[in-house]
Design a protein around this motif. Structure first.
Motif, PDB file in Angstrom:
ATOM      1  N   GLY A 148     -56.374  30.723 -40.434  1.00 29.58           N
ATOM      2  CA  GLY A 148     -57.586  29.968 -40.121  1.00 29.58           C
ATOM      3  C   GLY A 148     -57.406  29.643 -38.656  1.00 29.58           C
ATOM      4  O   GLY A 148     -56.792  30.413 -37.934  1.00 29.58           O
ATOM      5  N   ALA A 149     -57.894  28.503 -38.216  1.00 27.43           N
ATOM      6  CA  ALA A 149     -57.772  28.179 -36.789  1.00 27.43           C
ATOM      7  C   ALA A 149     -56.328  27.821 -36.421  1.00 27.43           C
ATOM      8  O   ALA A 149     -55.488  27.598 -37.291  1.00 27.43           O
ATOM      9  N   ALA A 150     -56.081  27.755 -35.106  1.00 21.26           N
ATOM     10  CA  ALA A 150     -54.752  27.384 -34.622  1.00 21.26           C
ATOM     11  C   ALA A 150     -54.330  26.039 -35.208  1.00 21.26           C
ATOM     12  O   ALA A 150     -53.159  25.840 -35.566  1.00 21.26           O
ATOM     13  N   VAL A 152     -43.940  22.195 -28.663  1.00 22.55           N
ATOM     14  CA  VAL A 152     -44.138  22.432 -27.228  1.00 22.55           C
ATOM     15  C   VAL A 152     -45.462  23.160 -27.034  1.00 22.55           C
ATOM     16  O   VAL A 152     -45.678  24.224 -27.624  1.00 22.55           O
ATOM     17  N   ASN A 153     -46.329  22.585 -26.221  1.00 31.11           N
ATOM     18  CA  ASN A 153     -47.602  23.242 -25.926  1.00 31.11           C
ATOM     19  C   ASN A 153     -47.632  23.611 -24.442  1.00 31.11           C
ATOM     20  O   ASN A 153     -47.697  22.748 -23.582  1.00 31.11           O
ATOM     21  N   SER A 154     -47.529  24.900 -24.194  1.00 29.02           N
ATOM     22  CA  SER A 154     -47.513  25.390 -22.808  1.00 29.02           C
ATOM     23  C   SER A 154     -48.363  26.654 -22.721  1.00 29.02           C
ATOM     24  O   SER A 154     -48.151  27.575 -23.513  1.00 29.02           O
ATOM     25  N   CYS A 178     -50.179  23.284 -21.092  1.00 29.27           N
ATOM     26  CA  CYS A 178     -50.351  22.042 -21.852  1.00 29.27           C
ATOM     27  C   CYS A 178     -51.752  21.448 -21.751  1.00 29.27           C
ATOM     28  O   CYS A 178     -52.309  21.332 -20.666  1.00 29.27           O
ATOM     29  N   ASN A 179     -52.263  21.070 -22.892  1.00 29.02           N
ATOM     30  CA  ASN A 179     -53.403  20.170 -22.978  1.00 29.02           C
ATOM     31  C   ASN A 179     -52.808  18.776 -23.155  1.00 29.02           C
ATOM     32  O   ASN A 179     -52.143  18.560 -24.169  1.00 29.02           O
ATOM     33  N   PRO A 180     -52.896  17.866 -22.188  1.00 27.79           N
ATOM     34  CA  PRO A 180     -53.906  17.758 -21.149  1.00 27.79           C
ATOM     35  C   PRO A 180     -53.425  18.003 -19.712  1.00 27.79           C
ATOM     36  O   PRO A 180     -54.251  17.913 -18.805  1.00 27.79           O
ATOM     37  N   ALA A 214     -44.329  26.485 -31.073  1.00 23.49           N
ATOM     38  CA  ALA A 214     -44.799  26.765 -29.707  1.00 23.49           C
ATOM     39  C   ALA A 214     -46.299  27.034 -29.768  1.00 23.49           C
ATOM     40  O   ALA A 214     -46.739  28.029 -30.353  1.00 23.49           O
ATOM     41  N   ASP A 215     -47.061  26.141 -29.164  1.00 23.86           N
ATOM     42  CA  ASP A 215     -48.514  26.266 -29.172  1.00 23.86           C
ATOM     43  C   ASP A 215     -48.922  26.956 -27.869  1.00 23.86           C
ATOM     44  O   ASP A 215     -48.827  26.369 -26.789  1.00 23.86           O
ATOM     45  N   GLU A 216     -49.385  28.212 -28.005  1.00 21.31           N
ATOM     46  CA  GLU A 216     -49.698  29.003 -26.811  1.00 21.31           C
ATOM     47  C   GLU A 216     -51.185  29.333 -26.736  1.00 21.31           C
ATOM     48  O   GLU A 216     -51.586  30.382 -26.222  1.00 21.31           O
ATOM     49  N   VAL A 217     -52.026  28.414 -27.229  1.00 18.94           N
ATOM     50  CA  VAL A 217     -53.469  28.726 -27.259  1.00 18.94           C
ATOM     51  C   VAL A 217     -54.073  28.856 -25.854  1.00 18.94           C
ATOM     52  O   VAL A 217     -55.119  29.477 -25.691  1.00 18.94           O
ATOM     53  N   TYR A 218     -53.391  28.274 -24.851  1.00 21.49           N
ATOM     54  CA  TYR A 218     -53.911  28.412 -23.477  1.00 21.49           C
ATOM     55  C   TYR A 218     -53.128  29.451 -22.674  1.00 21.49           C
ATOM     56  O   TYR A 218     -53.203  29.462 -21.444  1.00 21.49           O
ATOM     57  N   GLY A 219     -52.372  30.306 -23.350  1.00 18.75           N
ATOM     58  CA  GLY A 219     -51.481  31.257 -22.674  1.00 18.75           C
ATOM     59  C   GLY A 219     -52.169  32.185 -21.684  1.00 18.75           C
ATOM     60  O   GLY A 219     -51.566  32.640 -20.715  1.00 18.75           O
ATOM     61  N   TRP A 269     -65.599  29.098 -34.562  1.00 20.01           N
ATOM     62  CA  TRP A 269     -65.341  30.139 -35.563  1.00 20.01           C
ATOM     63  C   TRP A 269     -64.132  29.817 -36.432  1.00 20.01           C
ATOM     64  O   TRP A 269     -63.974  30.389 -37.499  1.00 20.01           O
ATOM     65  N   ARG A 270     -63.275  28.941 -35.933  1.00 18.00           N
ATOM     66  CA  ARG A 270     -62.078  28.476 -36.616  1.00 18.00           C
ATOM     67  C   ARG A 270     -61.144  29.634 -36.983  1.00 18.00           C
ATOM     68  O   ARG A 270     -60.817  29.874 -38.148  1.00 18.00           O
ATOM     69  N   LEU A 271     -60.743  30.342 -35.948  1.00 23.29           N
ATOM     70  CA  LEU A 271     -59.891  31.515 -36.167  1.00 23.29           C
ATOM     71  C   LEU A 271     -58.709  31.494 -35.198  1.00 23.29           C
ATOM     72  O   LEU A 271     -58.876  31.276 -33.999  1.00 23.29           O
ATOM     73  N   GLY A 272     -57.532  31.725 -35.750  1.00 27.77           N
ATOM     74  CA  GLY A 272     -56.330  31.790 -34.926  1.00 27.77           C
ATOM     75  C   GLY A 272     -55.254  32.562 -35.666  1.00 27.77           C
ATOM     76  O   GLY A 272     -55.503  33.118 -36.740  1.00 27.77           O
TER      77      GLY A 272
END
Ligand SMILES: Cc1ncc(COP(=O)(O)O)c(C=O)c1O
Length: 418
Positions: free
Chosen positions: A116-118, A189-191, A193-195, A221-226, A263-266
């Motif tokens: 589903g989403a991230a 770890v989100n890199s 990073c938000n915010p 490891a949250d890489e949604v902004y990679g 869309w809620r997809l990850g």
């Protein structure tokens, strides 16, 4: 006591509105949850067209036409059934091809799941590692929903905060490791990073992953902004340095780089040995993402590189607007974000970020997010999302400054008394 206790039909006391001391059918961890500060501020005016919305993590660009067309065609073809709980094969293949090409790796296909989403990936990952009595560590400032996902597990939550200096936001692996305890079972770890836009360097990633291997701690490891980086091509990814059975879950998604928030997809890349667990847990959470949405995601990955590049260019220009408008103001301290699409300025003399963002909303019709909700020690900050179209963004930022100037005396007197 907040709730009203009444005698129930079977003679025991029950409560109509559950309060802290009332009997509740819910776990104390759930009763104790607080709405995050962004939603708390935004909800009352979320549909007000007068508001310039810089509060949520999305822009005003609609998902590109070819992605929407793929979803429409899938629906017309009758793609309305359950999908595989770990994701449709062609989407998982597309994710593998995309990651292999981007990072020069050869990911084991069994590691890839589309839950589903991230956010769902993060929630499941937290629940796989943490429970009551454990300690979960978060690199902060952090997106508030991460803290919520941790708290739901019953674990104690700890933070290790990036430092802001002349070179922007910084944090080394050593500083993260020093904040772990014997009971630490997960590190988030989100890199980028938000915010803050902070990017973790590859050497630090290596050192942290090595530590997690040795201690068998799950690294989320949250890489949604990679892909949303502005001074280099891509952000360093844990995928480039990981082995198939590392205690590592890399979370990513379509929301940010392909403008697909609704869309809620990850997807997640997990240790090979946890594939079955992901199938079981995905089935419990939502039995897999919607089929037609997954088909749209496949189109985005196969044909959407230009979308990523366009958005990145647009956000790079937006970052310049933010720096031009905000950074020169005498009350604002702001280092240039290295990635993602947020700025996290500090206002000198600001005591309550919540009062501040309410003031800006009431007097200037601009929606921004209060710093307090991004983890401890952020109450002098606010967050703006700069993914909006440029004229709206500039207008919104100028209005924030107008508010600060109008209340200059308040900020100055608070600064003196502190
Ligand atoms: C750091 C971070 N992780 C995850 C998400 C969630 O992404 P998704 O929309 O795919 O759930 C967001 C959304 O703002 C985010 O900022």
């Amino acid at each position: 006591m907040r709730g009203t206790s009444v005698s129930g039909p079977y003679g025991y006391i029950c409560s109509t509105t559950w309060g802290v001391f009332d009997l509740s059918p819910f776990r104390p961890e759930i009763e104790a949850l607080e709405q995050n500060g962004i939603t708390r501020v935004a909800l009352p005016r979320i549909t007000d067209p007068k508001v310039i919305p810089l509060w949520f993590g999305e822009g005003d660009a609609v998902t590109p036409q070819f992605i929407r067309d793929a979803a429409k065609a899938a629906l017309d073809e009758g793609q309305t059934f359950y999908s595989h709980t770990r994701g449709r094969q062609e989407l998982r293949d597309a994710i593998k091809d995309y990651l292999d090409a981007l990072y020069g790796v050869d990911i084991d296909p069994a590691r890839i799941t589309v839950p589903g989403a991230a956010m769902m990936g993060i929630t499941i990952a937290a629940q796989m590692a943490l429970t009551t009595g454990d300690h979960g560590l978060i690199v902060s400032p952090n997106w508030p929903n991460i803290e919520t996902a941790y708290r739901v597990t019953g674990a104690e939550v700890g933070f290790v905060r990036q430092r802001e200096g002349a070179d922007g936001w910084q944090l080394g692996a050593r500083e993260i490791i020093e904040q772990t305890q014997k009971r630490t079972r997960a590190i988030f770890v989100n890199s980028p990073c938000n915010p803050t836009g902070w990017i973790m360097q590859e050497d630090d990633q290596r050192e942290l992953l090595e530590f997690c291997r040795a201690r068998n701690i799950l690294l989320i490891a949250d890489e949604v902004y990679g892909r949303l980086v502005y001074d280099r091509d891509i952000a360093p990814s844990f995928l480039s340095i990981s082995r198939d059975d590392d205690p590592l879950i890399v979370v990513n998604g379509f929301s940010k780089a392909w403008a697909m928030t609704g869309w809620r997809l990850g997807w997640v890349v997990t240790p090979t040995r946890s594939a079955t667990h992901w199938a079981i847990l995905s089935e419990c959470f939502n039995t897999g993402a919607a089929s037609f949405v997954q088909i749209a995601g496949t189109a985005a990955l196969r044909d959407g590189e230009s979308v990523v590049q366009d958005l990145r260019g647009r956000y790079r220009d937006a970052r310049e607007i933010v720096m031009q408008v905000l950074a020169s103001h005498p009350r604002i301290e702001l280092s240039e974000p290295q990635g993602a699409f947020y700025a996290f300025p500090r206002v000198r003399g600001l005591r309550s970020s919540l009062d501040f963002v309410h003031g800006v909303l009431d007097e200037e019709d601009v929606g921004i997010a209060p710093g307090y909700t991004f983890g401890p020690h952020n109450d002098a900050h606010f967050r703006v999302c700069f993914a909006q179209s440029h004229p709206r963004l500039r207008e919104g930022l100028e209005r924030v400054l107008r508010y600060i100037d109008r209340h200059e005396n308040d900020f100055a007197s608070r600064e003196e008394s502190s």
